[in-house]
Scaffold this active site. Sequence first.
Site, PDB file in Angstrom:
ATOM      1  N   ALA A   1       0.801  -1.223   0.000  1.00  0.00           N
ATOM      2  CA  ALA A   1       0.000   0.000   0.000  1.00  0.00           C
ATOM      3  C   ALA A   1       0.840   1.283   0.000  1.00  0.00           C
ATOM      4  O   ALA A   1       0.648   2.169  -0.853  1.00  0.00           O
ATOM      5  CB  ALA A   1      -0.968  -0.040   1.180  1.00  0.00           C
TER       6      ALA A   1
ATOM      7  N   ASP B   1      -4.045  -2.615   3.944  1.00  0.00           N
ATOM      8  CA  ASP B   1      -4.243  -1.875   2.694  1.00  0.00           C
ATOM      9  C   ASP B   1      -5.296  -0.792   2.817  1.00  0.00           C
ATOM     10  O   ASP B   1      -5.294   0.188   2.070  1.00  0.00           O
ATOM     11  CB  ASP B   1      -4.619  -2.842   1.569  1.00  0.00           C
ATOM     12  CG  ASP B   1      -3.424  -3.693   1.188  1.00  0.00           C
ATOM     13  OD1 ASP B   1      -3.180  -4.697   1.872  1.00  0.00           O
ATOM     14  OD2 ASP B   1      -2.709  -3.306   0.252  1.00  0.00           O
TER      15      ASP B   1
END
Length: 362
Positions: free
Chosen positions: A55, A243
């Site tokens: 991420a 994420d």
Amino acid sequence: MRVDGRPMRTLWPAPGRDALFVIDQRALPHRLAVARLDDAAAVHRAIRDMWVRGAPLIGASAAYGLALQMNVAADDAALESSAQWLKQARPTAVNLAWALDRLLAVLRPLPPAARRDAAWAEAAAIAEHDVAVNAAIGRHGLALLQAIAAKKGGASVNVLTHCNAGWLATVDWGTATSPIYQAHALGLPLHVWVDETRPRNQGASLTAWELGQEGVPHTVIADNAGGHLMQHGQVDLVIVGCDRVSARGDVCNKIGTYLKALAAHDNGVPFYAAMPTSTLDRSLHDGLAEIPIEERSAREVTHLAGRNAAGEVVEVQLVPDGSTAANPAFDVTPARLVSGLMTEFGVVAADADALRTLGEGA
Ligand code: MRU
């Protein structure tokens, strides 16, 4: 962190600001490859096809992608359409939109002629911010590891991690690995159980590689082994990355994370997610219902790549001809299964009250 003893980051801009260099993670662990990305389209492809992944790293990469776009066209239409297109490279990790929105907020008020310099400066600031945030997450997580070590009277602390939330998934340090690297540097005895993380094996190929480069003791396990190890007291805590985290603390992370959280809950093993606030999506409440889950190619399930005895990387088919496969790439762990979130501001509860005020006054 280090590769062959030398410090390295996952990305860096070309000195002439005409390209972005990235570690091409598809070649690891068998080879360290660096790719040169010359334009926003190349950055989009590198994110979509997971040359870069994780991420925070896809956020920083996308920021440089928009800066590359500003080299060639910086009018309002180019700015907006490039940012929207880069946001679509992968759907689940919210850092991608976070980084691009941060860049847009800086660039929109400027005249096009001023946008190029500002974009490169802001992309660099986003990358440096990531490094500082991850270092801070590590300092807060370190205190947890030290407390467990003290209780164990010097015996090794066993951490289980899933996927790769290491420095390869960020600009440097990693999120879940940052406390581990900081503890290791201080001489705290620890050992990491590394989930292989089917189907793409980010644990086996990336986490194991980077822990090895830093000399951190670790053991790769099949994804299915974690519950058994927890039942037998061989896991002191779980640390995963994330994420996207919803406003009430539901944690979206690599597929299989939820099963680890269930097993940890059943066995009284603390389960932490390392979360830079750039991964917190305050616009979503119910993570399970609202976070978009990326569906990746079935081929990642039906086939596997690895090095053969001749040293060649080859791909093999695992399933019978004609079998279909499904490949949801992420799952959501409900907040009630999360012991806490390791953030740059400290370790906080995974609940709406704690997250509402996180970072206020900082
Ligand atoms: O599909 P990937 O490899 O990009 O998924 C990455 C993860 O799930 C990581 O654990 C997460 O992004 C945290 S990275 C610090």
